[in-house]
Design a protein around this motif. Structure first.
Motif, PDB file in Angstrom:
ATOM      1  N   TRP A   1     -41.772 -45.543  -7.298  1.00 20.84           N
ATOM      2  CA  TRP A   1     -40.917 -45.290  -8.329  1.00 20.84           C
ATOM      3  C   TRP A   1     -41.448 -45.305  -9.680  1.00 20.84           C
ATOM      4  O   TRP A   1     -42.407 -46.144  -9.617  1.00 20.84           O
ATOM      5  CB  TRP A   1     -39.510 -45.512  -8.352  1.00 20.84           C
ATOM      6  N   THR A   2     -41.073 -44.677 -10.669  1.00 20.55           N
ATOM      7  CA  THR A   2     -41.594 -45.017 -11.848  1.00 20.55           C
ATOM      8  C   THR A   2     -40.487 -46.179 -12.631  1.00 20.55           C
ATOM      9  O   THR A   2     -39.555 -46.095 -11.942  1.00 20.55           O
ATOM     10  CB  THR A   2     -41.410 -43.991 -12.802  1.00 20.55           C
ATOM     11  N   PRO A   3     -41.058 -46.982 -13.376  1.00 20.18           N
ATOM     12  CA  PRO A   3     -40.212 -47.844 -13.888  1.00 20.18           C
ATOM     13  C   PRO A   3     -38.918 -47.313 -14.528  1.00 20.18           C
ATOM     14  O   PRO A   3     -37.912 -48.081 -14.005  1.00 20.18           O
ATOM     15  CB  PRO A   3     -40.926 -48.760 -15.252  1.00 20.18           C
ATOM     16  N   GLU A   4     -38.862 -46.016 -15.161  1.00 22.28           N
ATOM     17  CA  GLU A   4     -37.773 -45.807 -15.541  1.00 22.28           C
ATOM     18  C   GLU A   4     -36.647 -45.370 -14.335  1.00 22.28           C
ATOM     19  O   GLU A   4     -35.464 -45.506 -14.429  1.00 22.28           O
ATOM     20  CB  GLU A   4     -37.952 -44.226 -16.259  1.00 22.28           C
ATOM     21  N   GLU A   5     -37.062 -44.903 -13.319  1.00 23.22           N
ATOM     22  CA  GLU A   5     -36.368 -44.650 -12.027  1.00 23.22           C
ATOM     23  C   GLU A   5     -35.720 -45.869 -11.648  1.00 23.22           C
ATOM     24  O   GLU A   5     -34.527 -46.065 -11.223  1.00 23.22           O
ATOM     25  CB  GLU A   5     -37.213 -43.841 -10.953  1.00 23.22           C
ATOM     26  N   ILE A   6     -36.500 -46.912 -11.662  1.00 21.13           N
ATOM     27  CA  ILE A   6     -36.019 -48.376 -11.122  1.00 21.13           C
ATOM     28  C   ILE A   6     -34.780 -48.577 -12.299  1.00 21.13           C
ATOM     29  O   ILE A   6     -33.808 -49.350 -11.450  1.00 21.13           O
ATOM     30  CB  ILE A   6     -37.209 -49.149 -11.201  1.00 21.13           C
ATOM     31  N   SER A   7     -35.150 -48.528 -13.457  1.00 28.28           N
ATOM     32  CA  SER A   7     -34.175 -49.168 -14.453  1.00 28.28           C
ATOM     33  C   SER A   7     -32.771 -48.261 -14.208  1.00 28.28           C
ATOM     34  O   SER A   7     -31.731 -48.955 -14.226  1.00 28.28           O
ATOM     35  CB  SER A   7     -34.604 -48.654 -15.701  1.00 28.28           C
ATOM     36  N   ALA A   8     -32.911 -46.860 -14.139  1.00 24.67           N
ATOM     37  CA  ALA A   8     -31.765 -46.047 -13.791  1.00 24.67           C
ATOM     38  C   ALA A   8     -30.903 -46.469 -12.586  1.00 24.67           C
ATOM     39  O   ALA A   8     -29.712 -46.391 -12.310  1.00 24.67           O
ATOM     40  CB  ALA A   8     -32.101 -44.469 -13.321  1.00 24.67           C
ATOM     41  N   HIS A   9     -31.678 -47.017 -11.584  1.00 30.29           N
ATOM     42  CA  HIS A   9     -31.083 -47.276 -10.268  1.00 30.29           C
ATOM     43  C   HIS A   9     -30.340 -48.668 -10.645  1.00 30.29           C
ATOM     44  O   HIS A   9     -29.214 -48.816  -9.943  1.00 30.29           O
ATOM     45  CB  HIS A   9     -32.323 -47.450  -9.286  1.00 30.29           C
ATOM     46  N   ILE A  10     -30.793 -49.414 -11.280  1.00 22.95           N
ATOM     47  CA  ILE A  10     -30.151 -50.760 -11.372  1.00 22.95           C
ATOM     48  C   ILE A  10     -29.112 -50.544 -12.170  1.00 22.95           C
ATOM     49  O   ILE A  10     -27.923 -51.225 -12.064  1.00 22.95           O
ATOM     50  CB  ILE A  10     -31.178 -51.951 -12.008  1.00 22.95           C
TER      51      ILE A  10
END
Lengths: 382, 135
Positions: B25-34
Motif C-alpha cells: 500500500w502507500t503510506p497514506e493508505e496505511i494511515s487511512a486504514h489505522i
C-alpha cells in the motif's frame, strides 16, 4: 491537601518505623493508615510538623495492630526502645528503603511495584493503572514483595546498581494515565541523587532528563512513531537538556565511567545537534565503543552499527552488522535502513516488511510497514 | 447486553476481496486504514459498546505438557500452516444483529487504493455466566 507533600514524606516516615524495629509489611500498612488519617483531618487542623505528625500516628497504628497476646512482649520491647521525642534523626532512612525495594530476592516487576509504593508513595490503584493490570493483581504482587523482604534488616547498604536498574525500569514504562511513570522515575532518581554521591546515579538522572526532554516529539498526534531525525527539535525541552548535560559533565569529570553515563553522553550528543545532519556521529561511535566495553551487550553493538553507518557510510554499517547475530531484536530493521541508505531499495523494502512482522509493538510495526510501503510505492510510480 | 469477540486473522480466514499485502500500500493508505480502526474503536467507546481490543504478534507457539519432569513440547515459532490471530476486539452490544453490523463495518476498513478490504472477521459470542435469577 498537598498530595505531593504527603508522597514526599512517605518514604522517610516508613523508614523511621522500620528502623525502630517494625516489620516492613506492618510498617507499610501503618503508614498507609496514617496517610488516610492525614487526608481526613489535615484540611481542618493542619499540623505544625507534618512529618512528626505522620510518624506519631503511624507508630500508634503500628502498635495498635501488633497489640495482641502473642505480640504483647514484642510490643513492650518496642515501647522501651522508642526514642525520646525530638527533632527527626539525621540518619537518612529513605536511602535504606531504596535498597530494600531493590533487594536481589525480588523479581524486577515486584521490585518496581514496591519502589513505587514505598519510596514513591503511590497508591496500589495508581500503580495498577500505570501498569495496566487489575488492582487486585497489583495488590497481590505488592503484598508478596512485602513478604519477601520482611525480616530483611536495615543494617547493610545495598547495591546502587540494582536500585538504578529498578528506576530505569520505571522510567522506560512511561504510561501517562493518572501517573506518568517517566516523570515519577525522574522525581525518585533526583531524590536518590540528593542522597547518594555516585557518578552513575548522576548518569542515570542525566540520561532520563535528556530522553524525557524529547518525549513530546517522539510520537505524532495520531500516535505514530517519529524517528529521531524527523523530530521537531524546536519542541525539545532545552531546560531539561541543559540540566542533564550539566549533571552529566560533573559526573564525567569524576572519571568513574559507567554505562548510564556513557548512554547519557550519547543522548547528549543527539540533543546537542541543531539538526540531525549535524550530529557528531564519530563521537557517538566512540561512546558506543566505551559502552560495549562496559556492558558487552548485543543491543549496544547493534546500535553501534547504526552509528558506524552514519559516521563511515552505510557499507561500513552493514559490515559491522554482519558480525552480529541476525536474530537480535531490531536487527532486520537496522539492516533495512542501512540497505536503503546504500541505495538497494528492493532489499530494503523486503527487510522493512520482514522487520514489521517481528516488531515488538504496534507503533513500531506500523512505522516499519509504512517504510516498506513508502519504498514499494516509490518504485511503482516512475 | 451480550459480549462478542471480533477476531482478525493473519492466516486461516478466507482471502479478502481487496487482498493486497500491507507493505504494497502507500503510506497514506496505511494511515487511512489505522485511522479508520481507531475511529471505529473511539466511536464504540462513546456508545458504550467497546470492551477491549489488542493486536497480536504473528509469531505464536503451540505448547503442550509432556509428562512429569519434562519440558513442555513446543512446535517452534514461525509455523506456516497455523490459523493465526492478528488481534481481537471485544464488544458489548444489545443484539446479535448489532454485532453483525459492527463486524461488517470493521471489515470495510479501507486498504489498497482506498477501497474497503472486505476482510473476513470472525464473530464469536461469549458464553455468559449462569444467571442467578431464572425468568
Amino acid at each position: 491537601m498537598d498530595e505531593t507533600l504527603l508522597r514526599g514524606l512517605t518514604p522517610s516516615v516508613l523508614g523511621i518505623l522500620v528502623r525502630r524495629g517494625a516489620d516492613f509489611a506492618a510498617a507499610e500498612d501503618a503508614v498507609q493508615e496514617a496517610l488516610v488519617e492525614a487526608v481526613r483531618t489535615w484540611p481542618a487542623e493542619p499540623p505544625r510538623d507534618a512529618k512528626g505528625w505522620l510518624v506519631t500516628v503511624a507508630w500508634r497504628r503500628f502498635l495498635d495492630a501488633t497489640r495482641s497476646d502473642t505480640a504483647r512482649r514484642r510490643r513492650e520491647d518496642l515501647l522501651d526502645e522508642e526514642p525520646p521525642p525530638g527533632p527527626a534523626p539525621a540518619v537518612d532512612d529513605t536511602l535504606q528503603l531504596y535498597f530494600l525495594c531493590a533487594h536481589p530476592s525480588l523479581t524486577p516487576s515486584s521490585a518496581v511495584a514496591l519502589t513505587l509504593r514505598a519510596v514513591g508513595g503511590l497508591t496500589t490503584r495508581q500503580i495498577a493503572q500505570a501498569y495496566l493490570v487489575p488492582e487486585a493483581t497489583m495488590a497481590q504482587r505488592i503484598s508478596r514483595a512485602k513478604r519477601t523482604v520482611s525480616g530483611v534488616r536495615f543494617d547493610r547498604p545495598g547495591d546502587v546498581a540494582t536500585v538504578l536498574r529498578v528506576l530505569y525500569l520505571v522510567f522506560n514504562e512511561g504510561y501517562s494515565g493518572d501517573v506518568d511513570l517517566a516523570a515519577e522515575a525522574i522525581r525518585l532518581t533526583r531524590q536518590l541523587a540528593a542522597r547518594v554521591d555516585h557518578p552513575e546515579v548522576s548518569g542515570l538522572l542525566a540520561l532520563m532528563l535528556i530522553h524525557h526532554a524529547r518525549r513530546a516529539t517522539r510520537t505524532a498526534p495520531d500516535g505514530s512513531l517519529v524517528p529521531l531525525a524527523e523530530q521537531d527539535r524546536g519542541r525539545w525541552d532545552t531546560g531539561a537538556i541543559a540540566e542533564g548535560v550539566r549533571i552529566l559533565q560533573a559526573a564525567l569529570a569524576r572519571d568513574r565511567l559507567g554505562e548510564f553515563q556513557a548512554q547519557a553522553a550519547i543522548a547528549a550528543l543527539h540533543a546537542d545537534a541543531p539538526t540531525a545532519g549535524q550530529t557528531d556521529w564519530v563521537q557517538i561511535v566512540e561512546w558506543y565503543d566505551e559502552l560495549a566495553l562496559l556492558t558487552d551487550s548485543p543491543v549496544v553493538r547493534l546500535n553501534r552499527a547504526v552509528a558506524v553507518g552514519e559516521a563511515d557510510g552505510p557499507r561500513a554499517g552493514l559490515a559491522a552488522l554482519a558480525a552480529l547475530d541476525d536474530t537480535l531484536p531490531r536487527h532486520t530493521a537496522v539492516a533495512a535502513y542501512l540497505h536503503e541508505r546504500d541505495g538497494d531499495v528492493v532489499t530494503a523494502a523486503r527487510l522493512y516488511a520482514e522487520a514489521a512482522r517481528k516488531a515488538p509493538n504496534l507503533a513500531e510495526r506500523d512505522h516499519l510497514t509504512r517504510q516498506a510501503a513508502r519504498l514499494n510505492s516509490a518504485r511503482r510510480s516512475p | 447486553m451480550a459480549k462478542y469477540l471480533l477476531l482478525k486473522h493473519y492466516r486461516g480466514a478466507p482471502a479478502a476481496v481487496n487482498d493486497v499485502p500491507m507493505d504494497r500500500w502507500t503510506p497514506e493508505e496505511i494511515s487511512a486504514h489505522i485511522q479508520y480502526m481507531n475511529d471505529f474503536a473511539a466511536r464504540l467507546e462513546k456508545t458504550g459498546e467497546f470492551v477491549d481490543g489488542q493486536a497480536l504478534a504473528p509469531e505464536g507457539t503451540f505448547v503442550r505438557y509432556d509428562g512429569e519432569g519434562r519440558p513442555p513440547v513446543t512446535d517452534g515459532p514461525f509455523a506456516e500452516t497455523k490459523d493465526l490471530i492478528a488481534g481481537w476486539m471485544v464488544i458489548d452490544v444489545d443484539s446479535y444483529e448489532r454485532a453483525l453490523e459492527l463486524a461488517g463495518e470493521l471489515s470495510a476498513a479501507p486498504g489498497a487504493g482506498g477501497k474497503p478490504i472486505h476482510e473476513w472477521l470472525e464473530l464469536r459470542p461469549f458464553l455468559g455466566a449462569h444467571p442467578t435469577i431464572t425468568e
